[in-house]
Design a protein around this motif. Structure first.
Motif, mmCIF file in Angstrom:
data_model
loop_
_atom_site.group_PDB
_atom_site.id
_atom_site.type_symbol
_atom_site.label_atom_id
_atom_site.label_comp_id
_atom_site.label_asym_id
_atom_site.label_seq_id
_atom_site.Cartn_x
_atom_site.Cartn_y
_atom_site.Cartn_z
ATOM 1 N N ILE A 29 0.838 -1.204 0.000
ATOM 2 C CA ILE A 29 0.000 0.000 0.000
ATOM 3 C C ILE A 29 0.872 1.253 0.000
ATOM 4 O O ILE A 29 0.604 2.225 -0.732
ATOM 5 N N TRP A 30 1.992 1.248 0.797
ATOM 6 C CA TRP A 30 2.854 2.427 0.882
ATOM 7 C C TRP A 30 3.593 2.667 -0.430
ATOM 8 O O TRP A 30 3.766 3.808 -0.854
ATOM 9 N N ASN A 31 4.003 1.586 -1.111
ATOM 10 C CA ASN A 31 4.678 1.745 -2.401
ATOM 11 C C ASN A 31 3.745 2.338 -3.445
ATOM 12 O O ASN A 31 4.149 3.194 -4.244
ATOM 13 N N LYS A 35 4.339 5.951 -5.338
ATOM 14 C CA LYS A 35 4.303 6.067 -6.798
ATOM 15 C C LYS A 35 3.301 7.123 -7.242
ATOM 16 O O LYS A 35 3.522 7.882 -8.181
ATOM 17 N N TRP A 36 2.168 7.178 -6.556
ATOM 18 C CA TRP A 36 1.141 8.159 -6.904
ATOM 19 C C TRP A 36 1.584 9.581 -6.540
ATOM 20 O O TRP A 36 1.301 10.545 -7.262
ATOM 21 N N ALA A 37 2.351 9.718 -5.383
ATOM 22 C CA ALA A 37 2.749 11.047 -4.903
ATOM 23 C C ALA A 37 4.101 11.496 -5.447
ATOM 24 O O ALA A 37 4.526 12.618 -5.172
ATOM 25 N N ARG A 38 4.851 10.668 -6.224
ATOM 26 C CA ARG A 38 6.178 11.031 -6.710
ATOM 27 C C ARG A 38 6.071 12.161 -7.713
ATOM 28 O O ARG A 38 5.235 12.134 -8.615
ATOM 29 N N PRO A 39 6.977 13.227 -7.610
ATOM 30 C CA PRO A 39 6.926 14.326 -8.584
ATOM 31 C C PRO A 39 7.361 13.856 -9.966
ATOM 32 O O PRO A 39 8.134 12.912 -10.097
#
Length: 536
Positions: A29-31, A35-39
């Motif tokens: 879940i954290w990965n 990935k969703w929050a990476r700039p």
């Protein structure tokens, strides 16, 4: 009511099952969240296989070319993950977080000057002074008979001029008669009046002189010749006199023995002065010099020392014992010291007065205070007072005016530090105090066999492994010949842990231990503040 109880229990079971699934799949879940929050820029940085860094400040890393925001130097290009290029003399670099420094128990100590002295204790022995030895040999041509001995055993004491033995030789007896005949002829024969006559016949003094000279070459002293002339009679035997006073250490003849020309009859030693000879190992004899104070102790006189000064250091090494003979002279008028005695010899030497440090001071130039001068050249200064690197190692030297003196530094980042703490850094340009040397604790030195390494704390938590040249250990400190400067801090406790970290981590040459640092190059460059540590 039964249905409500069942419903509540089912809700509780569902809640527990959901909680277990969250704990079990937390990493997944954290990965997905990361990935969703990476700039968007991170994708480009991860895809690139090169990065740009500042050689002076390892924390400055950017995905593209540019200048260092700290010192203004152009960034250098390297592959991602490539080992950092370190300045000359630096073998590794490691940055540790404050928590890691505390956990490892790392402590530092300041490198400073101290009047370091070293004692060399070795074994020695009492020996004859070879300048006070005499060997009495027969100088008479052919064989001579020893008629009488005045010295009957080894160890007998004699005085200078005392008879040792009486010899009879036909040729010696004939030479004595010729001397007396020359004297009587000189009295009876008139002196030639003309110069030609004196040239052909010789003068009276010349005839007697030739006879005296012949006896002198056969070992007859002038005093003995005068006694023969005064007595006017040729004795059968002639006495052999002792040339020096001392002790007979070897008697090689007996009464009635025939002695050939050149055969040694007696050996006499004057023991009023003796030598103390010591054997010093090859890794220590460089500490000694002629004129240095030395003392010895012998078992025959407990608690008593015999002091002197080094008189001679042998120029040749003994290949069997790997030692060099060192000796000094001792007065021995009371004959307390006997040749053959064992002695414990001790040399106390100031490390600043040893050849390596004398050569280093000579190469450093005049001992005038450098900071008192208005300015000096790069060749005269040689090192940067802030980083202690050789000027020119990080580009063209940069000058700075500090306390009325023009000082050279290795880069643009050094002048602000130099002006902030001038007393600390300018002290590194001063010559060593007289009779003092730069020292480092023994616990700070890691001996790798082929080289010695010391970890220097250049900034809080940043340790550089620096190769150093050290002299022989004295007590708990090493004298420093090269590699360190006064005022630098070295790791004295925990240095082996730092070294182990460097060996276990191949990338520790540019090692970074910053838990909160971003992982991608772009984020690291953006997160680097302008006041980042100045690491060399």
């Amino acid at each position: 009511m039964v249905m409500k109880v069942v419903e509540l229990r089912l809700r509780f079971i569902a809640l527990m099952a959901g909680t277990g699934l969250v704990f079990g799949y937390w990493d997944t879940i954290w990965n997905h969240y990361e990935k969703w929050a990476r700039p968007p820029g991170g994708v480009h940085a991860a895809a690139s296989d090169v990065e740009y860094y500042c050689p002076m400040h390892p924390t400055v890393v950017q995905p593209g070319p540019g200048s260092c925001p700290i010192c203004g130097m152009p960034l250098s290009k390297r592959k991602v993950g490539e080992k950092e290029t370190l300045p000359p003399g630096v073998v590794s670099r490691l940055a540790l977080a404050p928590m890691r420094v505390a956990q490892a128990g790392i402590e530092t100590s300041e490198v400073s000057y101290a009047p370091l002295a070293q004692s060399v204790v070795t074994v020695g022995s009492v020996a004859y002074d070879e300048r006070r030895l005499a060997r009495i040999s027969s100088k008479i041509k052919g064989l001579s008979r020893l008629e009488k001995l005045h010295v009957n055993f080894n160890g007998d004491s004699v005085k200078a001029g005392e008879p040792l033995a009486e010899l009879y030789a036909p040729e010696l007896h004939q030479a004595v008669r010729e001397l007396l005949l020359a004297q009587s002829s000189a009295k009876e024969r008139p002196q030639a009046r003309s110069a030609l006559g004196r040239t052909l016949l010789g003068t009276q003094e010349e005839m007697v002189g030739h006879a005296r000279e012949k006896l002198s070459r056969w070992g007859i002293t002038a005093q003995q010749v005068d006694q023969i002339l005064a007595g006017g009679k040729a004795e059968q035997n002639v006495s052999i006199l002792s040339p020096i006073g001392g002790v007979v250490i070897r008697k090689n003849v007996f009464e009635g023995q025939y002695v050939a020309e050149g055969e040694a009859m007696f050996e006499i030693a004057d023991l009023s002065r003796v030598w103390v000879q010591a054997q010093v190992y090859e890794d220590q004899f460089a500490l000694l010099k002629v004129g240095q104070a030395v003392e010895a102790a012998v078992e025959a006189y407990p608690g008593e020392t015999f002091r002197g000064a080094v008189a001679f250091i042998a120029p040749v090494l003994n290949p069997q014992t790997r030692t060099v003979d060192v000796r000094y002279d001792l007065e021995n008028a009371d004959l307390r010291l006997r040749p053959g005695m064992f002695a414990t010899v001790k040399f106390d030497v100031s490390v600043a007065d040893t050849p390596p440090f004398r050569s280093r001071l000579a190469a450093a130039g005049p001992e005038e205070p450098r900071t008192k001068r208005a300015s000096f050249t790069v060749e005269e200064q040689k090192i940067c007072p802030v980083t202690t690197l050789k000027l020119g190692a990080m580009g063209d030297p940069v000058s700075a005016d500090v306390e009325g003196a023009k000082v050279w530094t290795c880069c643009e980042a050094c002048p602000p530090k130099l002006k902030a703490e001038p007393a600390r850094y300018l002290a590194r340009l001063e010559p060593a105090p007289k009779d003092e040397v730069l020292t480092v604790p023994e616990s700070a030195v890691i001996d790798a066999g082929t080289r010695k390494v010391v970890y220097v704390e250049t900034d809080p938590g940043v340790f550089e492994g620096r190769e150093v040249v050290l002299g022989p250990v004295s007590g708990d400190r090493y004298p420093v010949l090269d590699g360190l400067s006064s005022g630098e801090k070295v790791a004295t406790a925990g240095s082996f842990l730092i070294d182990a970290e460097n060996r276990l981590n191949p990338k520790s040459a540019a090692g970074r231990d910053e838990p909160s640092a971003p992982k991608d190059a772009a984020a690291r460059s953006a997160a680097t503040p302008v006041a980042a540590p100045h690491r060399h």
